[in-house]
Design an enzyme around this catalytic site. Structure first.
Site: not given
Ligand code: PGA
Length: 263
Positions: A9-11, A95, A97, A169, A175, A215, A236-237
């Site tokens: 997930n590159w957000k 998600h 977010e 999640e 994150g 994470s 993600g990150g």
């Protein structure tokens, strides 16, 4: 046996100018048999990533990070599921977010799920509790309610046929560098499958892949994949870093081999 899935997930990162190259690098560094790989870039990078992967490694799927709950209409700035034809075959739905920033409710997320499967997109439904909910012992109730809300009215057979994936999640782990333990994730995966069973999946709950997200890194992925109930990760990150993706997918390949998925 359930698929082993690593979804990136590159957000809100990358541009059409650099996304293709990053996708190409990740594809070449993660060529492991038996692991289902998905890259979910921002909408504006879907075409660049798709073109790069078609050339570099067509086995890597492209996903969107969201879709609208309507098919078309006066919704400025939104993207409907049918518009993704030719651009994506997967989509992330619900998600945390988006629950936080776009006030997405379980009911709305449920409508998006239907739009996704109607458009032939394989959905990754995200669920997870807040820190305060975990600390007060309500994590499983919260996740159960999210599943009930989003999956209400959906036919389990149809959802399964469209390859429904669930990503657990915990919001406090996203994150933050503070991941859940493998045991916590496995316990929640059991809860999720129990919820699916009561929602009509019955024994079919066993075939729904459940990913952990929050994470995830190449250093901690092993703790999750050591749990037989966990089938991969939503990353993600770390998914923006080819070295990290190489390590994560290499570990996933061990699980895929153990499951007899590597051909
Ligand atoms: P993270 O994000 O790996 O950066 O915690 C995971 C996600 O939000 O899907």
């Amino acid at each position: 046996m359930r698929d082993v899935v690593v979804a990136a997930n590159w957000k809100m990162h990358t541009t059409p100018a650099d996304a293709g190259e990053l996708a190409r690098t990740i594809a070449s560094r993660t060529r492991e048999p038996g692991v289902t790989r998905v890259i979910c870039p921002p909408y504006v990078c879907l075409a660049a990533v798709g073109a790069a992967l078609a050339d570099a490694d067509p086995d890597v799927a492209v996903g969107a990070q969201n879709i609208h709950h309507e098919l078309a209409g006066a919704f400025t700035g939104e993207i409907a599921a049918p518009m993704l034809e030719g651009l994506a075959t997967w989509v992330i739905v619900g998600h945390s977010e988006r629950r936080r920033d776009a006030a997405e409710t379980d009911e709305l997320i449920g409508r998006k799920l239907g739009r996704a499967t109607d458009a032939g997109l394989r959905p990754i439904l995200c669920v997870g509790e807040q820190l305060s909910e975990r600390e007060t012992g309500r994590a499983t109730d919260v996740v159960d309610a999210q599943l009930r809300g989003a999956l209400a009215g959906h036919d389990p057979v149809e959802m399964t046929a469209h390859g429904l994936v669930i990503a657990y999640e915990p919001v406090w782990a996203i994150g933050t560098g503070r991941n859940a333990t493998g045991a916590d994730a496995a316990a929640m995966a059991e809860t999720i499958r129990a919820s699916l069973s009561t929602l009509g999946w019955a024994d079919g709950a066993d075939v729904v892949p459940i990913l952990y997200g929050g994470s995830v890194t190449s250093a901690n992925i092993g703790a999750f994949l050591a749990e037989p109930s966990i089938d991969g990760a939503l990353v993600g990150g770390a998914s923006l870093k080819p070295d990290e993706m190489a390590g994560i997918v290499a570990r996933a390949a061990i699980t895929a081999r153990a499951r007899g998925l590597a051909g």
